[in-house]
Design a protein around this motif. Structure first.
Motif, PDB file in Angstrom:
ATOM      1  N   GLN A 112      97.292  60.321   3.565  1.00 45.42           N
ATOM      2  CA  GLN A 112      96.390  61.344   4.088  1.00 45.42           C
ATOM      3  C   GLN A 112      96.285  62.522   3.117  1.00 45.42           C
ATOM      4  O   GLN A 112      95.195  63.045   2.866  1.00 45.42           O
ATOM      5  N   ASP A 113      97.422  62.922   2.566  1.00 44.02           N
ATOM      6  CA  ASP A 113      97.427  64.020   1.603  1.00 44.02           C
ATOM      7  C   ASP A 113      96.667  63.642   0.335  1.00 44.02           C
ATOM      8  O   ASP A 113      95.992  64.478  -0.271  1.00 44.02           O
ATOM      9  N   TRP A 114      96.782  62.369  -0.064  1.00 44.08           N
ATOM     10  CA  TRP A 114      96.039  61.900  -1.238  1.00 44.08           C
ATOM     11  C   TRP A 114      94.539  62.048  -0.996  1.00 44.08           C
ATOM     12  O   TRP A 114      93.808  62.545  -1.853  1.00 44.08           O
ATOM     13  N   CYS A 115      94.075  61.628   0.176  1.00 38.01           N
ATOM     14  CA  CYS A 115      92.654  61.756   0.504  1.00 38.01           C
ATOM     15  C   CYS A 115      92.227  63.225   0.513  1.00 38.01           C
ATOM     16  O   CYS A 115      91.144  63.573   0.030  1.00 38.01           O
ATOM     17  N   ILE A 116      93.080  64.079   1.061  1.00 38.01           N
ATOM     18  CA  ILE A 116      92.765  65.508   1.102  1.00 38.01           C
ATOM     19  C   ILE A 116      92.643  66.066  -0.311  1.00 38.01           C
ATOM     20  O   ILE A 116      91.729  66.848  -0.611  1.00 38.01           O
ATOM     21  N   GLU A 117      93.541  65.660  -1.207  1.00 41.53           N
ATOM     22  CA  GLU A 117      93.476  66.148  -2.585  1.00 41.53           C
ATOM     23  C   GLU A 117      92.195  65.681  -3.274  1.00 41.53           C
ATOM     24  O   GLU A 117      91.583  66.425  -4.049  1.00 41.53           O
ATOM     25  N   VAL A 118      91.778  64.449  -2.994  1.00 36.35           N
ATOM     26  CA  VAL A 118      90.518  63.948  -3.550  1.00 36.35           C
ATOM     27  C   VAL A 118      89.345  64.767  -3.008  1.00 36.35           C
ATOM     28  O   VAL A 118      88.446  65.169  -3.760  1.00 36.35           O
ATOM     29  N   LEU A 119      89.361  65.052  -1.714  1.00 29.36           N
ATOM     30  CA  LEU A 119      88.281  65.829  -1.105  1.00 29.36           C
ATOM     31  C   LEU A 119      88.269  67.269  -1.618  1.00 29.36           C
ATOM     32  O   LEU A 119      87.198  67.853  -1.824  1.00 29.36           O
ATOM     33  N   GLU A 120      89.443  67.847  -1.821  1.00 24.45           N
ATOM     34  CA  GLU A 120      89.506  69.209  -2.357  1.00 24.45           C
ATOM     35  C   GLU A 120      88.841  69.278  -3.729  1.00 24.45           C
ATOM     36  O   GLU A 120      88.089  70.213  -4.028  1.00 24.45           O
ATOM     37  N   GLU A 121      89.111  68.271  -4.559  1.00 22.52           N
ATOM     38  CA  GLU A 121      88.500  68.246  -5.889  1.00 22.52           C
ATOM     39  C   GLU A 121      86.996  67.994  -5.784  1.00 22.52           C
ATOM     40  O   GLU A 121      86.209  68.565  -6.562  1.00 22.52           O
ATOM     41  N   ALA A 122      86.587  67.173  -4.816  1.00 20.59           N
ATOM     42  CA  ALA A 122      85.160  66.914  -4.617  1.00 20.59           C
ATOM     43  C   ALA A 122      84.429  68.190  -4.203  1.00 20.59           C
ATOM     44  O   ALA A 122      83.290  68.434  -4.620  1.00 20.59           O
ATOM     45  N   VAL A 123      85.088  69.016  -3.399  1.00 22.32           N
ATOM     46  CA  VAL A 123      84.500  70.297  -3.004  1.00 22.32           C
ATOM     47  C   VAL A 123      84.375  71.208  -4.220  1.00 22.32           C
ATOM     48  O   VAL A 123      83.344  71.865  -4.431  1.00 22.32           O
ATOM     49  N   LYS A 124      85.411  71.253  -5.046  1.00 26.01           N
ATOM     50  CA  LYS A 124      85.373  72.084  -6.250  1.00 26.01           C
ATOM     51  C   LYS A 124      84.227  71.684  -7.167  1.00 26.01           C
ATOM     52  O   LYS A 124      83.610  72.526  -7.815  1.00 26.01           O
ATOM     53  N   GLN A 125      83.942  70.375  -7.211  1.00 24.40           N
ATOM     54  CA  GLN A 125      82.889  69.882  -8.095  1.00 24.40           C
ATOM     55  C   GLN A 125      81.508  69.921  -7.444  1.00 24.40           C
ATOM     56  O   GLN A 125      80.520  69.523  -8.062  1.00 24.40           O
ATOM     57  N   GLY A 126      81.442  70.370  -6.198  1.00 26.58           N
ATOM     58  CA  GLY A 126      80.154  70.500  -5.528  1.00 26.58           C
ATOM     59  C   GLY A 126      79.578  69.207  -4.991  1.00 26.58           C
ATOM     60  O   GLY A 126      78.387  69.137  -4.680  1.00 26.58           O
ATOM     61  N   ILE A 127      80.414  68.177  -4.845  1.00 27.33           N
ATOM     62  CA  ILE A 127      79.938  66.895  -4.328  1.00 27.33           C
ATOM     63  C   ILE A 127      79.696  66.980  -2.823  1.00 27.33           C
ATOM     64  O   ILE A 127      78.797  66.337  -2.288  1.00 27.33           O
ATOM     65  N   LEU A 128      80.513  67.770  -2.140  1.00 30.88           N
ATOM     66  CA  LEU A 128      80.324  68.030  -0.718  1.00 30.88           C
ATOM     67  C   LEU A 128      80.805  69.439  -0.425  1.00 30.88           C
ATOM     68  O   LEU A 128      81.454  70.072  -1.263  1.00 30.88           O
ATOM     69  N   SER A 129      80.486  69.926   0.754  1.00 26.68           N
ATOM     70  CA  SER A 129      80.849  71.298   1.096  1.00 26.68           C
ATOM     71  C   SER A 129      82.236  71.353   1.730  1.00 26.68           C
ATOM     72  O   SER A 129      82.753  70.347   2.235  1.00 26.68           O
TER      73      SER A 129
END
Length: 215
Positions: free
Chosen positions: A174-191
């Motif tokens: 779960q933490d791995w997925c969260i870290e991926v999503l955090e980076e996706a937010v930083k890159q503007g892929i999602l909000s």
């Protein structure tokens, strides 16, 4: 195909890390010494073990706009086993890309695995698997965002480079997925709102009693 996930895996802890979905955040600076202590080398891929293979080639992901989800595979609670919680449920980022030759849904998946007899999690990178009827009935599918092919490719690139921590009794898939999503937010892929809404819902999914799981 994804088996229903057993509980008590390495890194399966009771405390989820607090998501930090802020697009304005700067990446955390980590020294090589700290990195070597906190994360496994080579994404946790065991030496001598061939990489996991999907059922369809990556290039078969259609160049179309598709809904991407945060999918949860509920943990199984056995009557005689240790008590399971929402933290024992398995998370992955996924999207459906077609139908296999056997008539199953072909699903692109980003997640970390627990291999038999390996005391830690492994990131094999993105792959495409067939979804069985049993899996389809058990999964909790949470909408994340409808993404273009380019956005999904960017998300895959993040997942490919997402490290796996040394087992510590708390950090898990779960933490791995969260870290991926955090980076996706930083890159503007999602909000940040899209990411938080999905993870909030996912964290509420509870284990399923063994006698009630789909046959």
């Amino acid at each position: 195909m994804l088996a229903l996930y057993k509980t008590g895996l390495p890194n399966e802890g009771s405390n989820i890390s607090s998501p930090n979905f802020k697009s304005s955040d700067s990446p955390t600076t980590t020294t090589p010494a700290t990195l070597s202590m906190a994360y496994l080398p080579n994404f946790g891929r065991p030496k001598g073990m061939p990489p996991r293979m999907g059922v369809i080639k990556p290039q078969d992901d259609p160049k179309a706009i598709l809904p991407v989800t945060l999918t949860v595979c509920p943990a199984i609670q056995y009557r005689t086993g240790a008590r399971q919680t929402s933290r024992n449920c398995h998370w992955m980022l996924s999207w459906n890309i077609g139908i296999t030759g056997t008539g199953h849904i072909a699903q692109r998946r980003l997640h970390v695995h627990h291999e038999r007899d390996i005391p830690h999690l492994t990131n094999w990178g993105p792959m495409t698997d067939a979804v069985t009827r049993k899996e389809q009935a058990a999964m909790v599918v949470i909408p994340l965002k409808t993404m273009t092919y380019a956005e999904r490719q960017a998300l895959e690139k993040i997942a490919i480079n997402a490290l796996v921590k040394v087992p510590n009794g708390q950090w898990n898939n779960q933490d791995w997925c969260i870290e991926v999503l955090e980076e996706a937010v930083k890159q503007g892929i999602l909000s940040a709102l899209e990411a938080k809404a999905a993870t909030d819902r996912a964290s509420q999914v509870q284990p399923v009693l063994a006698e009630l799981q789909c046959l």
